[in-house]
Design a protein around this motif. Sequence first.
Motif, PDB file in Angstrom:
ATOM      1  N   LEU A 200       0.932  -1.110   0.113  1.00  0.00           N
ATOM      2  CA  LEU A 200      -0.240  -0.141   0.264  1.00  0.00           C
ATOM      3  C   LEU A 200       0.717   1.061  -0.140  1.00  0.00           C
ATOM      4  N   LEU A 201       0.799   1.798  -1.143  1.00  0.00           N
ATOM      5  CA  LEU A 201       0.609   3.518  -0.752  1.00  0.00           C
ATOM      6  C   LEU A 201       0.249   4.370  -0.643  1.00  0.00           C
ATOM      7  N   TYR A 202       0.018   5.306   0.661  1.00  0.00           N
ATOM      8  CA  TYR A 202      -0.910   5.928   1.398  1.00  0.00           C
ATOM      9  C   TYR A 202      -0.166   7.409   0.589  1.00  0.00           C
ATOM     10  N   LEU A 203      -0.945   8.288  -0.276  1.00  0.00           N
ATOM     11  CA  LEU A 203      -0.151   9.573  -0.974  1.00  0.00           C
ATOM     12  C   LEU A 203      -1.517  10.529  -0.729  1.00  0.00           C
ATOM     13  N   ASP A 204      -0.535  11.500  -0.152  1.00  0.00           N
ATOM     14  CA  ASP A 204      -1.417  12.772  -0.130  1.00  0.00           C
ATOM     15  C   ASP A 204      -0.512  14.409  -0.346  1.00  0.00           C
ATOM     16  N   LYS A 205       0.183  14.602  -1.651  1.00  0.00           N
ATOM     17  CA  LYS A 205       0.911  15.113  -1.430  1.00  0.00           C
ATOM     18  C   LYS A 205       2.412  14.662  -1.146  1.00  0.00           C
ATOM     19  N   LYS A 206       2.247  14.132  -0.396  1.00  0.00           N
ATOM     20  CA  LYS A 206       3.733  13.869  -0.028  1.00  0.00           C
ATOM     21  C   LYS A 206       4.269  11.992   0.137  1.00  0.00           C
ATOM     22  N   LEU A 207       4.530  11.609  -0.020  1.00  0.00           N
ATOM     23  CA  LEU A 207       4.197   9.693   0.287  1.00  0.00           C
ATOM     24  C   LEU A 207       4.227   9.849   1.764  1.00  0.00           C
ATOM     25  N   ILE A 208       3.077   9.275   2.443  1.00  0.00           N
ATOM     26  CA  ILE A 208       2.777   9.438   3.625  1.00  0.00           C
ATOM     27  C   ILE A 208       3.134   8.095   4.595  1.00  0.00           C
ATOM     28  N   PHE A 209       2.429   6.999   3.118  1.00  0.00           N
ATOM     29  CA  PHE A 209       2.763   5.295   4.286  1.00  0.00           C
ATOM     30  C   PHE A 209       3.140   4.628   2.726  1.00  0.00           C
ATOM     31  N   SER A 210       4.302   4.323   2.837  1.00  0.00           N
ATOM     32  CA  SER A 210       4.909   3.388   2.295  1.00  0.00           C
ATOM     33  C   SER A 210       5.016   1.537   2.523  1.00  0.00           C
ATOM     34  N   GLY A 211       4.263   0.594   1.931  1.00  0.00           N
ATOM     35  CA  GLY A 211       5.290  -0.742   2.389  1.00  0.00           C
ATOM     36  C   GLY A 211       4.201  -1.582   2.626  1.00  0.00           C
ATOM     37  N   THR A 212       4.952  -2.847   3.314  1.00  0.00           N
ATOM     38  CA  THR A 212       3.233  -3.923   3.195  1.00  0.00           C
ATOM     39  C   THR A 212       1.654  -3.380   4.183  1.00  0.00           C
ATOM     40  N   PHE A 213       0.668  -3.977   4.004  1.00  0.00           N
ATOM     41  CA  PHE A 213      -0.188  -3.945   4.690  1.00  0.00           C
ATOM     42  C   PHE A 213       0.035  -4.837   6.270  1.00  0.00           C
ATOM     43  N   ARG A 214       0.680  -5.835   6.150  1.00  0.00           N
ATOM     44  CA  ARG A 214       0.770  -6.231   7.697  1.00  0.00           C
ATOM     45  C   ARG A 214       1.338  -4.701   8.675  1.00  0.00           C
ATOM     46  N   ASP A 215       3.151  -3.789   7.756  1.00  0.00           N
ATOM     47  CA  ASP A 215       3.157  -3.030   8.309  1.00  0.00           C
ATOM     48  C   ASP A 215       2.364  -1.702   8.437  1.00  0.00           C
ATOM     49  N   PHE A 216       1.165  -1.639   7.645  1.00  0.00           N
ATOM     50  CA  PHE A 216       0.173  -0.600   7.433  1.00  0.00           C
ATOM     51  C   PHE A 216      -0.767  -1.074   8.819  1.00  0.00           C
ATOM     52  N   CYS A 217      -1.305  -2.233   8.582  1.00  0.00           N
ATOM     53  CA  CYS A 217      -1.540  -2.521   9.887  1.00  0.00           C
ATOM     54  C   CYS A 217      -1.130  -2.844  11.669  1.00  0.00           C
ATOM     55  N   ALA A 218      -0.044  -2.374  11.274  1.00  0.00           N
ATOM     56  CA  ALA A 218       0.533  -2.493  12.218  1.00  0.00           C
ATOM     57  C   ALA A 218       0.812  -0.434  12.926  1.00  0.00           C
ATOM     58  N   SER A 219       0.623   0.326  11.880  1.00  0.00           N
ATOM     59  CA  SER A 219       0.899   1.435  11.932  1.00  0.00           C
ATOM     60  C   SER A 219       0.133   2.327  13.015  1.00  0.00           C
ATOM     61  N   VAL A 220       0.406   2.826  13.619  1.00  0.00           N
ATOM     62  CA  VAL A 220       0.005   3.880  14.677  1.00  0.00           C
ATOM     63  C   VAL A 220      -0.706   5.117  14.346  1.00  0.00           C
ATOM     64  N   ASP A 221       0.461   5.501  13.497  1.00  0.00           N
ATOM     65  CA  ASP A 221       0.316   6.375  12.535  1.00  0.00           C
ATOM     66  C   ASP A 221      -0.367   6.444  11.283  1.00  0.00           C
ATOM     67  N   MET A 222      -0.866   5.231  10.563  1.00  0.00           N
ATOM     68  CA  MET A 222      -2.154   5.344  10.005  1.00  0.00           C
ATOM     69  C   MET A 222      -3.901   5.265  10.692  1.00  0.00           C
ATOM     70  N   GLU A 223      -3.791   4.844  11.924  1.00  0.00           N
ATOM     71  CA  GLU A 223      -4.894   5.196  12.481  1.00  0.00           C
ATOM     72  C   GLU A 223      -4.812   6.330  13.043  1.00  0.00           C
ATOM     73  N   GLY A 224      -4.191   7.313  13.007  1.00  0.00           N
ATOM     74  CA  GLY A 224      -4.382   8.779  12.940  1.00  0.00           C
ATOM     75  C   GLY A 224      -5.057   9.499  11.485  1.00  0.00           C
ATOM     76  N   PHE A 225      -4.160   8.705  10.725  1.00  0.00           N
ATOM     77  CA  PHE A 225      -4.214   9.104   9.581  1.00  0.00           C
ATOM     78  C   PHE A 225      -6.178   9.078   8.895  1.00  0.00           C
ATOM     79  N   PHE A 226      -5.828   7.424   9.284  1.00  0.00           N
ATOM     80  CA  PHE A 226      -7.790   7.324   8.660  1.00  0.00           C
ATOM     81  C   PHE A 226      -8.832   6.820   9.604  1.00  0.00           C
ATOM     82  N   GLY A 227      -8.203   6.771  10.559  1.00  0.00           N
ATOM     83  CA  GLY A 227      -9.402   7.309  12.153  1.00  0.00           C
ATOM     84  C   GLY A 227      -9.336   5.035  11.978  1.00  0.00           C
ATOM     85  N   PRO A 228      -9.629   4.896  13.879  1.00  0.00           N
ATOM     86  CA  PRO A 228      -9.575   3.210  13.655  1.00  0.00           C
ATOM     87  C   PRO A 228     -10.661   2.565  12.325  1.00  0.00           C
ATOM     88  N   ALA A 229     -11.754   3.196  12.356  1.00  0.00           N
ATOM     89  CA  ALA A 229     -12.730   1.729  11.665  1.00  0.00           C
ATOM     90  C   ALA A 229     -12.137   2.115  10.436  1.00  0.00           C
TER      91      ALA A 229
END
Lengths: 245, 276
Positions: A200-229
């Motif tokens: 998964l690559l999460y983009l918002d003009k800059k690269l916010i996240f780039s990595g595997t889904f496993r890393d994405f799901c474990a990422s606290v930063d991404m929870e902040g971006f997407f919301g836990p739900a």
Amino acid sequence: MPVIRVEDLTYRYNGAEVLSGIHFTVERGVYLAIVGPNGSGKTTLVKNILGILKPQQGRVDLFGTRIEDFNQWEKIGYLPQRLSGLNTHFPGTVTEVVQMGLPKKDPGLLSRTLDAMAIGHLARRLIGELSYGEQQRAMLARALIRRPQLLIFDEPTTALDPETRGIFYGLTQELSRKEGATVVLVTHDSGVVGQYAQHLLYLDKKLIFSGTFRDFCASVDMEGFFGPASQHIICHQHDLKGSGR
Amino acid sequence: MDLLDVFTYGFVQRAMLAGSLIAAVSALLGLFLVLRRFSLIGDGLAHTTFGSVAVVLLVGISPFYVTLAALPLVMISSLAIYRLTQSRKIHADAAIGIVSSLGIAAGIILSSLSGGFNVDLFSYLFGNILTVNQTELLLSVIVFALVAAAVVYCYEDLFAVTFDQELARTMGVQTGRINFVLFLLTAVSAVLAMKVAGIMLVSALLILPALTALQLSVSFRKTMMSAVGFAVGAVLLGIVFAFVLNLPAGAMIVLFNIVFLLLVAGVRKFCAGRKA
């Protein structure tokens, strides 16, 4: 050798920075999803990868060759978000459009590809006369007919009904798994993205996240971006289908 | 006079041959231009041709070679239109407007400065295919051969660029090169069409056969072929009726093109109504 290498890519439009310092690589056989909010630069990134737009800074390599020198276009299957200049009076038939640019026209291959997208009956219809969903299926058939090594889809399922959407994802997954094709999918379809994509690559003009889904799901930063739900929905889908990879 | 007598005159035969070749070239290129929303490029280039002819006459080149001599300036104008459309802030219609107004303004100023060739210059406004000379006939044959070869050789690329330019680029099509060739050939076609229909009606030869063929379209190749068929048919009928009725040939050719368009559109609508 990565299939796609993007280094320090910056793209400005009318002085405004649309993409800034993007850096990532995509290896062969990877199914990558690019996600991000509207206006985050997803389509701009895809157009930079394909050489349609030229970045002010940085470089893009495809299959180890700088995009400026790249000429193995038969390896690429691209489906744009929206055809930039399709005239509704364009007199090309579905057959002509799907076979566009093919060095050898193979009726059997054409027929199988159209049938796979459930548009075999539309082969002789003019592309401009079709509904948007049917046009999209024809364009998918065009992208898939060459069995390319790199498939780039920019929001491909927007106009598709759920059944064709399923067929599309199934086909791309099959190409990725069985033939080692690399798939890059720009999508808002968070309900399915986790089912098929490994990276998964999460983009918002800059690269916010780039990595595997496993890393994405474990990422606290991404929870902040997407919301836990939202993060839970994406990760749950990935666990259901993706665990078997 | 017997209608068949028309065909016995050498100048009529020359006009029919040159006119058919020029009309076929214009129709072939016109289809690509109409579909890419460059329909009015013919008008723009015709106006530039007006300015170019004024330059040529001012320099004192023999009227016999005006068509040939006007070519380079019109080709430059065509490429200028293309370059302007590359700017994201100038759309095709505006780019055509800029180059077109420059051409016509230059023509008016030069004709006013010279004071001596107004009659010659204004004769180009309305054209006369019946006065086509050997040089122009030869030029028509060469240009037809060039355009036909370019369309056959670059068919796949032209098709892709007309369908979607960005997509074509991702298929490895050299879109810049294809556009360059298309705009150059259009310039040549516009200069030759000036002889057939006159500066005022050049764009009709580019637009009308393509539009008529698009009413019938069943596939891209067949649309191209029918555009050529309508264009040549209009030239032949136009010349015969102009000769018999003693009317201007260029205007008659354009009128026949419009009759074809109305007829085909009418039949299409009728058939669609019956199906419904």
